[in-house]
Write a protein that holds these residues in place. Structure first.
Motif, PDB file in Angstrom:
ATOM      1  N   ARG A  49      -1.392   2.194 -10.142  1.00  0.00           N
ATOM      2  CA  ARG A  49      -2.597   1.915  -9.827  1.00  0.00           C
ATOM      3  C   ARG A  49      -3.492   1.095 -10.578  1.00  0.00           C
ATOM      4  NH1 ARG A  49      -6.863   5.608 -10.469  1.00  0.00           N
ATOM      5  NH2 ARG A  49      -5.700   7.811 -11.220  1.00  0.00           N
ATOM      6  N   ASP A  69      -4.225  -6.333   2.791  1.00  0.00           N
ATOM      7  CA  ASP A  69      -3.229  -5.766   3.598  1.00  0.00           C
ATOM      8  C   ASP A  69      -3.422  -6.425   4.853  1.00  0.00           C
ATOM      9  OD1 ASP A  69      -2.614  -4.009   1.672  1.00  0.00           O
ATOM     10  OD2 ASP A  69      -3.750  -2.543   2.348  1.00  0.00           O
ATOM     11  N   ASP A  92      -0.510   7.021  -0.568  1.00  0.00           N
ATOM     12  CA  ASP A  92      -1.697   7.623  -1.149  1.00  0.00           C
ATOM     13  C   ASP A  92      -2.950   6.682  -1.067  1.00  0.00           C
ATOM     14  OD1 ASP A  92      -1.465   5.905  -3.269  1.00  0.00           O
ATOM     15  OD2 ASP A  92      -1.733   7.499  -4.901  1.00  0.00           O
ATOM     16  N   GLY A  93      -2.610   5.667  -0.372  1.00  0.00           N
ATOM     17  CA  GLY A  93      -3.816   4.665  -0.075  1.00  0.00           C
ATOM     18  C   GLY A  93      -3.968   3.518  -1.126  1.00  0.00           C
ATOM     19  N   TYR A  94      -3.302   3.898  -2.375  1.00  0.00           N
ATOM     20  CA  TYR A  94      -3.610   2.628  -3.650  1.00  0.00           C
ATOM     21  C   TYR A  94      -2.373   1.836  -3.484  1.00  0.00           C
ATOM     22  CZ  TYR A  94      -6.953   5.706  -5.839  1.00  0.00           C
ATOM     23  OH  TYR A  94      -8.241   6.397  -6.152  1.00  0.00           O
ATOM     24  N   HIS A  95      -2.460   0.765  -4.305  1.00  0.00           N
ATOM     25  CA  HIS A  95      -1.498  -0.378  -4.361  1.00  0.00           C
ATOM     26  C   HIS A  95      -1.066  -0.086  -5.810  1.00  0.00           C
ATOM     27  CE1 HIS A  95      -4.126  -1.589  -1.075  1.00  0.00           C
ATOM     28  NE2 HIS A  95      -3.272  -2.279  -0.538  1.00  0.00           N
ATOM     29  N   THR A 124       3.084  -2.604   3.468  1.00  0.00           N
ATOM     30  CA  THR A 124       3.539  -1.254   2.784  1.00  0.00           C
ATOM     31  C   THR A 124       4.467  -1.599   1.585  1.00  0.00           C
ATOM     32  OG1 THR A 124       5.571  -0.691   4.023  1.00  0.00           O
ATOM     33  CG2 THR A 124       3.411  -0.345   5.064  1.00  0.00           C
ATOM     34  N   ARG A 160      -8.205  -3.677   1.537  1.00  0.00           N
ATOM     35  CA  ARG A 160      -7.842  -3.848   2.920  1.00  0.00           C
ATOM     36  C   ARG A 160      -7.758  -5.189   3.548  1.00  0.00           C
ATOM     37  NH1 ARG A 160     -11.787   0.392   3.328  1.00  0.00           N
ATOM     38  NH2 ARG A 160     -13.411  -1.207   4.093  1.00  0.00           N
ATOM     39  N   PRO A 163     -12.578  -1.547  -2.001  1.00  0.00           N
ATOM     40  CA  PRO A 163     -11.596  -0.993  -1.096  1.00  0.00           C
ATOM     41  C   PRO A 163     -11.523  -2.058   0.083  1.00  0.00           C
ATOM     42  CG  PRO A 163     -13.078   0.829  -1.621  1.00  0.00           C
ATOM     43  CD  PRO A 163     -13.634  -0.402  -2.258  1.00  0.00           C
ATOM     44  N   VAL A 174       0.983  -1.291   0.246  1.00  0.00           N
ATOM     45  CA  VAL A 174      -0.209  -0.013   0.007  1.00  0.00           C
ATOM     46  C   VAL A 174       0.834   1.320  -0.036  1.00  0.00           C
ATOM     47  CG1 VAL A 174      -0.259  -0.110   2.550  1.00  0.00           C
ATOM     48  CG2 VAL A 174      -2.039   1.078   1.169  1.00  0.00           C
TER      49      VAL A 174
END
Ligand code: C5P
Length: 309
Positions: free
Chosen positions: A152, A186, A22-25, A197, A183, A179, A19
């Motif tokens: 992304r 992750d 910016d929260g994207y993968h 991360t 999550r 999303p 991740v």
């Protein structure tokens, strides 16, 4: 009135990196466009309005959050149109929240339909940039065929492919939130001790064996190479998907995998007859709501009917 046909996608490889801030993968995302698709019809109107028909129509939001409505407004704003007018009708065949990029497909189709209706002649490169603003999967729905998505998922490179591959899609009851599935991926990584991360997970790369199977048009080799890093997360959130995957394999699929973030399951078949048999078996298996046999690759969003000049 302009009608645009747009394909759904299956990810034949979905490599998910860590991740990002910016929260994207970061992804190594090999998109494959299939003939199962939606049609979006644009008609001149006041304001931006939407209607939708199809078996899942009740699950489609018809307000300004719909990607088709957002696409119309974004294209109008790009061209400085103060008062965009369009009614968009979505004939929906792609499962909703199913991991086949149905909402993204409608966004891409609306860009193409409004561009034609309003006579804007926007270059493809600009449409691709606008599509990336709408969502990670929207640019691919414009392009179609088979493509590698980096970043992304929005940085696309068309890939060589031979022949036609035959697929079956088993549609689940209800959707999964993309999303939420990322999550969960992750969470599983953190729980297993690897971390989640970009410092913990190497940036994924396209699998050379998968690219060769696509270029050769070899379904047996493609079956061996299919992979989806979100599959464990989707099955963790919806354990019944394991039964669906098993039922398709038992019915003779070369391989089974979750499509994107799920819950639709994808099965690669050796030919059209095998696909029809697998779909019929799945429909009576009690492990899915319905199943569709289809094929690909097919082109991206394109006008199929427009007014004669
Ligand atoms: O780009 P899009 O709006 O379609 O993405 C939906 C959600 O999926 C994002 O908000 C994010 O949670 C997740 N996502 C991600 N990494 C990507 C693409 C999507 O984490 N590469």
């Amino acid at each position: 009135m302009v009608t645009v046909r747009v394909p759904a996608k299956v990810n034949v490889q979905l490599g998910v990196g860590g991740v990002r801030p910016d929260g994207y993968h970061d992804l190594a995302n090999v998109f494959f466009a299939v003939a199962l698709g939606d049609e979006v019809t644009a008609t001149a109107a006041d304001g931006v309005t939407l209607t939708c028909t199809g078996p899942d129509a009740d699950a489609v939001p018809l307000d300004g959050t719909n990607l088709a409505a957002r696409a119309a407004r974004l294209l109008a704003a790009h061209h400085g149109l103060a008062d965009p007018g369009v009614h968009l009708h979505i004939a929906k065949a792609i499962p909703v929240a199913g991991g086949m990029a149905g909402g993204s497909a409608d966004g891409a189709a609306a860009l193409v339909a409004c561009d034609a209706l309003w006579g804007l002649d926007t270059p493809l490169e600009t449409l691709l940039e606008l599509a990336a603003e709408l969502g990670s999967d929207v640019p691919f729905a414009l392009l179609g065929g088979v493509a590698l998505g980096r970043g992304r998922g929005e940085i696309l490179e068309a890939l060589p492919v031979s022949g036609t591959f035959h697929w079956v899609f088993a549609v689940a009851d209800g959707g999964l939130s993309t999303p939420a599935v990322f999550r969960e991926c992750d969470r599983i990584r953190e729980e297993s001790g690897t971390g989640a991360t970009i410092d913990d997970v190497p940036t994924p790369d396209a699998d050379p064996a998968l690219l060769a199977a696509l270029a050769d048009g070899d379904p047996v080799a493609l079956a061996d190479a299919l992979s989806n890093d979100l599959q464990a997360a989707a099955v963790s959130l919806r354990p019944s998907l394991a039964d669906t995957l098993h039922a398709g394999t038992e019915a003779g699929a070369l391989a089974a995998l979750v499509s994107g973030s799920g819950p639709t399951c994808a099965f690669l078949a050796k030919d059209a007859d095998a696909a029809a048999h697998i779909a019929a078996t799945l429909r009576t298996s009690g492990t899915c709501r319905t199943a569709h046999a289809t094929y690909g690759p097919v082109p991206g969003a394109r006008v199929v009917s427009a007014p004669t000049p």
